[in-house]
Design an enzyme around this catalytic site. Structure first.
Site, PDB file in Angstrom:
ATOM      1  N   SER A   1       0.838  -1.197   0.000  1.00  0.00           N
ATOM      2  CA  SER A   1       0.000   0.000   0.000  1.00  0.00           C
ATOM      3  C   SER A   1       0.871   1.245   0.000  1.00  0.00           C
ATOM      4  O   SER A   1       1.976   1.240   0.565  1.00  0.00           O
ATOM      5  CB  SER A   1      -0.892   0.003   1.244  1.00  0.00           C
TER       6      SER A   1
ATOM      7  N   TYR B   1      -1.580  -0.190  10.166  1.00  0.00           N
ATOM      8  CA  TYR B   1      -1.618  -0.665   8.781  1.00  0.00           C
ATOM      9  C   TYR B   1      -0.392  -0.169   8.015  1.00  0.00           C
ATOM     10  O   TYR B   1       0.289  -0.941   7.325  1.00  0.00           O
ATOM     11  CB  TYR B   1      -2.900  -0.181   8.113  1.00  0.00           C
TER      12      TYR B   1
END
Length: 246
Positions: free
Chosen positions: A144, A157
């Site tokens: 990501s 995350y």
């Protein structure tokens, strides 16, 4: 017509929905036999139905990736049944809490790291011998932009994806002189449930679908793919090298 991934065995984690689901279908259409893992049996059965509609085949493995012994058993089972693994797509991941760091409980942080980092570490340990038995082992991990941007309010995350990137890059260096190729894929904003959870006010129609993204993952899994230790950015459709500060 000969399919480019005919007779190849592909393990896809988090395959019951989103990018994992779409990638499993795309790989199956290219001829691979899919070994699909996810926590939800129902989602896996839906995947199996879709794959079989196109004449493909799949093995369903309900598995919580925090079960490290379960991953080891999966590796042993693949060795016994196939003696190799050609493709590993490390897609499974969790978003975790969206809060300032000081408001996040330790368990919530470690839960994210367990799925996004430790599970992939165990997959590497258990699947590397099988991937090396392939004439062209290929591993792709879904990352990501949050890893590089250190995005605020999703620190577990972001930190987990940064750790995953480093883990994959180190593995790519360790295997650089073998036929195994290890790379990362950043899909960017995609029309998935995770994205909707993070950005509930966003119009999903403005985003590309998981199926569109999956079409770019498939070539990275093919024997003809030669790059390793690289980062494919879907938004810009470009393959990038990591910059070293040393």
């Amino acid at each position: 017509m000969t399919k480019p991934l005919a007779d190849r065995i592909a393990l896809v984690t988090g395959a019951s929905r989103g990018i994992g689901y779409a990638t499993a279908i795309a790989l199956a259409k290219a001829g691979a036999h899919i070994v699909a893992t996810a926590r939800t049996q129902g989602g896996l059965e839906e995947l199996d139905d879709e794959i079989r509609k196109d004449g493909g085949s799949a093995t369903l493995v309900p598995l919580n990736l925090t079960d490290s012994d379960g991953i080891a058993r999966l590796g042993a089972g693949l060795h016994e049944r196939y003696g190799k693994l050609d493709i590993l797509v490390g897609n499974a991941g969790v978003l975790g809490p969206s809060s300032p760091i000081g408001h996040i409980e330790l368990k919530a942080f470690t839960d994210v790291m367990a799925v996004n980092v430790s599970a992939n570490f165990q997959l590497i340990r258990c699947m590397e011998p099988l991937l090396k038995q392939s004439d062209a082992g290929r591993a792709v991990f879904i990352t990501s932009g949050a890893a590089n941007k250190a995005t605020a309010y999703v620190s577990p995350y972001a930190a987990s994806k940064a750790a995953l990137e480093t883990l994959a890059r180190a593995w790519a260096q360790e295997t650089a002189n073998t036929p195994l190729r290890v790379n990362l894929f950043n899909p960017g904003p995609v029309r998935t449930r995770m994205r909707a959870t993070l950005m509930p006010g966003e119009d999903p129609a403005t985003l590309d679908t998981a199926e569109q993204v999956a079409e770019f993952i498939v070539p990275m899994c093919a024997p003809g793919w030669t790059e390793t230790g690289k980062f494919y950015d879907y938004k810009t459709r470009s393959l990038m090298s990591f910059r070293s500060s040393a």
